[in-house]
Scaffold this active site. Structure first.
Site, PDB file in Angstrom:
ATOM      1  N   TYR A  44       6.359 -10.103  -7.297  1.00 29.67           N
ATOM      2  CA  TYR A  44       6.704 -11.277  -7.794  1.00 29.67           C
ATOM      3  C   TYR A  44       8.186 -11.895  -6.673  1.00 29.67           C
ATOM      4  O   TYR A  44       8.923 -11.235  -6.774  1.00 29.67           O
ATOM      5  CB  TYR A  44       7.446 -11.505  -9.196  1.00 29.67           C
ATOM      6  CG  TYR A  44       6.410 -11.248 -10.201  1.00 29.67           C
ATOM      7  CD1 TYR A  44       5.191 -11.130 -10.048  1.00 29.67           C
ATOM      8  CD2 TYR A  44       7.045 -10.713 -11.581  1.00 29.67           C
ATOM      9  CE1 TYR A  44       4.313 -11.058 -11.093  1.00 29.67           C
ATOM     10  CE2 TYR A  44       6.088 -10.503 -12.607  1.00 29.67           C
ATOM     11  CZ  TYR A  44       4.685 -10.811 -12.262  1.00 29.67           C
ATOM     12  OH  TYR A  44       3.890 -10.533 -13.353  1.00 29.67           O
ATOM     13  N   THR A  77       3.474 -25.810 -25.360  1.00 26.72           N
ATOM     14  CA  THR A  77       4.968 -26.235 -25.637  1.00 26.72           C
ATOM     15  C   THR A  77       4.972 -27.644 -26.474  1.00 26.72           C
ATOM     16  O   THR A  77       6.046 -28.041 -26.759  1.00 26.72           O
ATOM     17  CB  THR A  77       5.940 -26.313 -24.482  1.00 26.72           C
ATOM     18  OG1 THR A  77       5.367 -27.249 -23.636  1.00 26.72           O
ATOM     19  CG2 THR A  77       5.889 -24.840 -23.663  1.00 26.72           C
TER      20      THR A  77
END
Length: 316
Positions: free
Chosen positions: A61, A215
């Site tokens: 990452y 969301t």
């Protein structure tokens, strides 16, 4: 705060963690342009303030930047956390020693002596067998540098194989980290969930909000072109958003019923599956606070069943 024990006797963590793929990642998430270190530090602090202490990262990452940021925040603020990170089986990593070396570098970036969970990022077996890899991880458990062992993106069969090699060393397989959300339910139909339950393996659910689709922020009426890599995802197209609209609408209805956001409802549904720990991302303090609001309450069984019904198209 709700907690979950990883695997049979692994560490006990909060029943929701934070995924930190976006922390330092410039390729997919546009780190350094749309947001930066100060925003993710605020997300880190807000997460701990809300009672969540479990963070998932990986050596790849941001090419180590995610781990470095976590290490820096913990050190500077004097606020330790439970960290899960991952080893990536690159082709040139062909010996058990490479596992030890890679873990050493992760621990340096994190500025800790042990991680709660160390996972194999992908089930690739280039030049190192799963037996060699699992034995190397078991060695690190014995050394005390890993609290528990996990895998990621492993099929049911691959999970059984890893579990068997670790069991021979007296080390449980604690976790399989998989894509799981109301819009990605394949693990329920391909044997992964059933096998995890049989083996006593906890599932960490990555992309539990389907990269933001759950969301309520993205609707056909408010369709806009995204600037990050999601712009090539057909689910974010207008037709894709129309397809998921019934799921989002139900999340919004239940959000009003429980005085929660659609995202909190979607995360709570995952927790309701049992032995599943969602790890949504958080790039800002506001997102971190919203994530934490998924805990401390429960959907009733009828609502859980309704969400299961409306999301059945995503079982395969």
């Amino acid at each position: 705060m709700q907690t979950t024990t990883l695997g049979e006797n692994g560490p006990t963590v909060t029943s929701l963690g934070i995924g930190t793929w976006a922390w330092g990642d410039k390729i997919f998430w546009n780190y350094g342009n749309d947001y930066g270190a100060s925003q993710v530090q605020e997300a880190f602090e807000a997460t701990l303030d809300a009672g969540i202490s479990f963070f998932d990262t990986a050596e790849i990452y941001g090419f180590g930047e995610s781990e470095s940021l976590l290490g820096r925040f913990m050190k500077q603020l004097g606020r330790p956390a439970q960290i899960a990170t991952k080893y990536f089986p690159l082709p040139w990593r062909f010996s058990a020693h490479s596992v030890s070396d890679t873990l050493t570098e992760s621990l340096k970036r994190l500025q800790v002596e042990q991680v709660a969970l160390y996972q194999v990022h992908m089930p690739f077996g280039f030049l190192m067998s799963q037996e060699t890899l699992m034995n190397a991880l078991a060695d690190e458990v014995k050394r005390g540098r890993i609290g528990s062992v996990g895998v990621s993106n492993y099929s049911a069969e691959q999970m059984r194989e890893a579990h068997g090699y670790l069991a021979a060393r007296g080390v449980p397989l604690a976790v399989n980290q998989v894509r799981y959300s109301l819009l990605a339910r394949k693990i329920e139909s391909d044997g992964i969930m059933d096998t995890a339950r049989q083996l006593g393996v906890t599932l960490l659910a990555y992309s539990p909000l389907a990269q933001g689709l759950l969301t309520g922020k993205y609707t056909p009426e408010k369709h806009v072109e995204l600037r990050d890599a999601r712009r090539i995802d057909p689910q974010f197209s207008k037709s894709g958003l129309e397809k998921i609209a019934p799921v989002v609408k139900l999340l919004q209805q239940f959000g009003e019923k429980y005085d929660r956001t659609p995202a909190q409802v979607a995360l709570n549904w995952l927790v309701a599956q049992g032995n599943v720990v969602p790890i949504p991302g958080a790039k800002t303090a506001q997102q971190a606070q919203q994530n934490a609001g998924a805990l401390g309450w429960s959907l009733n069984p009828e609502d859980v069943a309704q969400l299961e019904q409306v999301s059945r198209p995503w079982l395969s």
